[in-house]
Write a protein that holds these residues in place. Structure first.
Motif, PDB file in Angstrom:
ATOM      1  N   ASP A  55       0.839  -1.200   0.000  1.00  0.00           N
ATOM      2  CA  ASP A  55       0.000   0.000   0.000  1.00  0.00           C
ATOM      3  C   ASP A  55       0.874   1.251   0.000  1.00  0.00           C
ATOM      4  O   ASP A  55       0.710   2.145  -0.842  1.00  0.00           O
ATOM      5  CB  ASP A  55      -0.913  -0.038   1.236  1.00  0.00           C
ATOM      6  CG  ASP A  55      -1.809   1.181   1.380  1.00  0.00           C
ATOM      7  OD1 ASP A  55      -2.332   1.672   0.348  1.00  0.00           O
ATOM      8  OD2 ASP A  55      -2.011   1.631   2.521  1.00  0.00           O
ATOM      9  N   THR A  58       3.160   1.621  -3.369  1.00  0.00           N
ATOM     10  CA  THR A  58       2.395   1.915  -4.592  1.00  0.00           C
ATOM     11  C   THR A  58       1.875   3.349  -4.546  1.00  0.00           C
ATOM     12  O   THR A  58       1.912   4.056  -5.559  1.00  0.00           O
ATOM     13  CB  THR A  58       1.246   0.919  -4.830  1.00  0.00           C
ATOM     14  OG1 THR A  58       0.402   0.874  -3.687  1.00  0.00           O
ATOM     15  CG2 THR A  58       1.766  -0.458  -5.158  1.00  0.00           C
ATOM     16  N   LYS A  59       1.426   3.798  -3.383  1.00  0.00           N
ATOM     17  CA  LYS A  59       0.956   5.184  -3.259  1.00  0.00           C
ATOM     18  C   LYS A  59       2.103   6.174  -3.429  1.00  0.00           C
ATOM     19  O   LYS A  59       1.957   7.189  -4.121  1.00  0.00           O
ATOM     20  CB  LYS A  59       0.256   5.392  -1.914  1.00  0.00           C
ATOM     21  CG  LYS A  59      -1.112   4.725  -1.849  1.00  0.00           C
ATOM     22  CD  LYS A  59      -1.740   4.842  -0.469  1.00  0.00           C
ATOM     23  CE  LYS A  59      -3.119   4.190  -0.435  1.00  0.00           C
ATOM     24  NZ  LYS A  59      -3.673   4.172   0.947  1.00  0.00           N
ATOM     25  N   ASP A  60       3.249   5.884  -2.798  1.00  0.00           N
ATOM     26  CA  ASP A  60       4.412   6.767  -2.945  1.00  0.00           C
ATOM     27  C   ASP A  60       4.882   6.820  -4.394  1.00  0.00           C
ATOM     28  O   ASP A  60       5.224   7.885  -4.909  1.00  0.00           O
ATOM     29  CB  ASP A  60       5.553   6.314  -2.037  1.00  0.00           C
ATOM     30  CG  ASP A  60       5.314   6.620  -0.563  1.00  0.00           C
ATOM     31  OD1 ASP A  60       4.367   7.383  -0.237  1.00  0.00           O
ATOM     32  OD2 ASP A  60       6.066   6.079   0.276  1.00  0.00           O
ATOM     33  N   SER A  68      -0.177   4.032 -13.466  1.00  0.00           N
ATOM     34  CA  SER A  68      -0.986   2.923 -12.944  1.00  0.00           C
ATOM     35  C   SER A  68      -0.742   1.665 -13.759  1.00  0.00           C
ATOM     36  O   SER A  68      -0.769   0.560 -13.214  1.00  0.00           O
ATOM     37  CB  SER A  68      -2.468   3.292 -12.915  1.00  0.00           C
ATOM     38  OG  SER A  68      -2.930   3.617 -14.201  1.00  0.00           O
ATOM     39  N   LYS A 152      -1.092   7.225   4.108  1.00  0.00           N
ATOM     40  CA  LYS A 152      -1.179   8.475   3.370  1.00  0.00           C
ATOM     41  C   LYS A 152       0.242   8.929   3.056  1.00  0.00           C
ATOM     42  O   LYS A 152       1.071   9.018   3.968  1.00  0.00           O
ATOM     43  CB  LYS A 152      -1.915   9.518   4.188  1.00  0.00           C
ATOM     44  CG  LYS A 152      -3.380   9.164   4.411  1.00  0.00           C
ATOM     45  CD  LYS A 152      -4.068  10.131   5.351  1.00  0.00           C
ATOM     46  CE  LYS A 152      -5.497   9.765   5.622  1.00  0.00           C
ATOM     47  NZ  LYS A 152      -5.849   8.390   5.729  1.00  0.00           N
ATOM     48  N   PRO A 153       0.549   9.201   1.773  1.00  0.00           N
ATOM     49  CA  PRO A 153       1.908   9.632   1.416  1.00  0.00           C
ATOM     50  C   PRO A 153       2.367  10.791   2.290  1.00  0.00           C
ATOM     51  O   PRO A 153       1.614  11.709   2.593  1.00  0.00           O
ATOM     52  CB  PRO A 153       1.765  10.044  -0.050  1.00  0.00           C
ATOM     53  CG  PRO A 153       0.670   9.155  -0.549  1.00  0.00           C
ATOM     54  CD  PRO A 153      -0.312   9.084   0.601  1.00  0.00           C
TER      55      PRO A 153
END
Length: 157
Positions: A55, A58-60, A68, A152-153
């Protein structure tokens, strides 16, 4: 789902994480491309079943501009045409370095030679170190059952 304990709030864990984070910072400051670093962290985390790290990274990576399409294809990198030869070599090294118990001798000479063909000595040191660091984090999070999905980044930096 809740974690087994508040690992990240524990003073002893803070002392341990200080050293792991220091190693991670040294790698992030290396000449190994940032995109390759994120790909390696994501792939090792997928293999280890670490939802928290998958998680997070991939967000960072998305925030840093990763597409994507590439993020969705990391687990199938061998069949995907969206990765460079250097990234593919790093992903192979990450897989074999993460699954060292699966093959006698750990990383094959072929995987090492391919990585060395695409990365200089500093980048190879960074790759080895990064694989070790992300595997350490994966093990901490998997053992502790750290929940995934809420990262959350910028949360940790």
């Amino acid at each position: 789902m809740e974690s087994r304990l508040n690992y990240f709030g524990n003073p002893l864990a803070g002392k341990v994480l200080k050293h792991i984070n220091s190693a991670g910072k040294a790698v992030s400051d290396s000449t190994l491309p940032a995109a390759t670093q994120e790909l390696v962290k994501i792939r090792a985390s997928q293999i280890n079943g670490c939802g928290f790290c998958t998680d997070m990274h991939t967000k960072d990576a998305a925030l840093a501009g990763e597409t994507s399409l590439r993020l969705n294809l990391i687990a199938a990198w061998r069949e995907a045409t969206v990765f460079t030869d250097a990234e593919r070599a790093a992903l192979e090294l990450a897989e074999q370095g993460t699954r060292i118990a699966d093959a006698a001798g750990g990383v094959t000479d072929e995987a090492w030679a391919n990585a060395a063909k695409h990365h200089d000595e500093e980048q190879l040191v960074a790759l080895i170190s990064l694989i070790a660091v992300i595997n350490a984090y994966n093990r901490i999070n998997v053992i502790n059952q750290q929940p995934a999905g809420g990262y959350k980044p910028g949360q940790f930096g």
